[in-house]
Design an enzyme around this catalytic site. Structure first.
Site, PDB file in Angstrom:
ATOM      1  N   SER A  28      58.088  50.408  28.344  1.00 47.56           N
ATOM      2  CA  SER A  28      59.310  49.619  28.505  1.00 47.56           C
ATOM      3  C   SER A  28      59.108  48.401  29.398  1.00 47.56           C
ATOM      4  CB  SER A  28      60.431  50.498  29.083  1.00 47.56           C
ATOM      5  OG  SER A  28      60.067  51.035  30.346  1.00 47.56           O
ATOM      6  N   HIS A 238      63.809  47.760  35.994  1.00 52.89           N
ATOM      7  CA  HIS A 238      62.823  47.087  35.155  1.00 52.89           C
ATOM      8  C   HIS A 238      62.779  45.606  35.527  1.00 52.89           C
ATOM      9  CE1 HIS A 238      63.328  50.676  32.613  1.00 52.89           C
ATOM     10  NE2 HIS A 238      62.161  50.375  32.081  1.00 52.89           N
TER      11      HIS A 238
END
Length: 257
Positions: A28, A238
């Site tokens: 990811s 992230h």
């Protein structure tokens, strides 16, 4: 006169015009989760145009680009589904993997949801134990398989940033500094394992921590990491668009030119 014109044309040709084949492998962090911009939000891989790999490919149009990375993948999925797309004519590979192997997503969720700091820290220590005990062998297999499939390629193993500035401007809200310190230590453990495995395999290691540190959560500056969002846990923690562009891409360009 002709030689002068030839020299002028040579100098005018941008360095990025050189060609090759670039294959992006990873999880990811590779595909752009956290940038909030995706080709198809319902697709499990969650690939998007603002990832550092896509940005690099756009800056180097002479390269053919193969995006094999997929959100959620471990080394097992990477070896089965991604690495086969590395072929003998590949000239550049980036590979960012390992966080899912040690259960880092579940560790983060536990730290977010638990009240007791010690519960969070126990989870982090378990992930670190997996990183030092289980992950080296898996990375060795990944790196050696990539090298065997593309012996002439430049292979860049890409690491993960720390998430927090300790004692920063987050105050008492959210995780405690004990939990933040523990999570940072997990990133450091992963970096040590990845860099050692990359060195042993003859790969280049891209360590994002120095570049990201002034831009982590609680830094008080421009943040390159997404903060916790209860409604979108899969976006949290992230790299955001700036992290991909100014963090990862800038460092990858320093390595590749």
């Amino acid at each position: 006169m002709a030689s002068a014109l030839l020299l002028g044309l040579t100098l005018a040709t941008p360095a990025h015009a050189a060609g090759g084949k670039y294959v992006a492998l990873g999880d990811s962090y590779t595909v752009g989760v956290g940038t909030r911009t995706y080709d198809n939000p319902d697709d499990a891989c969650r690939r998007g145009p603002l990832s550092y790999t896509r940005l690099w490919a756009a800056q180097h149009p002479g390269y053919s680009f193969v995006e094999a990375a997929c959100s959620g993948d471990t080394t097992t999925e990477l070896l089965a589904n991604q690495v086969p797309r590395v072929t003998a004519d590949t000239t550049l590979v980036t590979v960012q993997i390992g966080g899912n192997d040690v259960g880092f997503v579940e560790v983060l969720k536990n730290c977010i949801l638990t009240i007791d700091d010690n519960d969070c820290i126990k989870g982090v220590e378990a992930a670190k134990a997996a990183a030092t005990g289980y992950l080296p062998g898996r990375l060795q297999q990944v790196y050696s398989t990539i090298r065997a499939r593309a012996p002439q390629a430049r292979v860049v193993a890409v690491g993960y940033p720390r998430l927090y500035t300790i004692g920063g401007n987050c105050g008492i809200l959210g995780l405690s500094d004990k939990e933040r310190t523990a999570l940072n230590s997990a990133a450091d453990t992963l970096a040590g394992v990845q860099s050692a495995a990359a060195s042993a395999a003859g790969l280049t290691y891209l360590d994002p921590r120095p570049a990201f540190d002034p831009h982590t959560l609680c830094s008080g500056g421009s943040e390159w990491v997404t903060s916790l969002e209860w409604s979108k846990l899969n976006e949290s923690y992230h790299p955001n668009a700036a992290g991909h562009r100014d963090g990862y891409l800038a460092q990858l360009n320093r390595i590749t030119g």
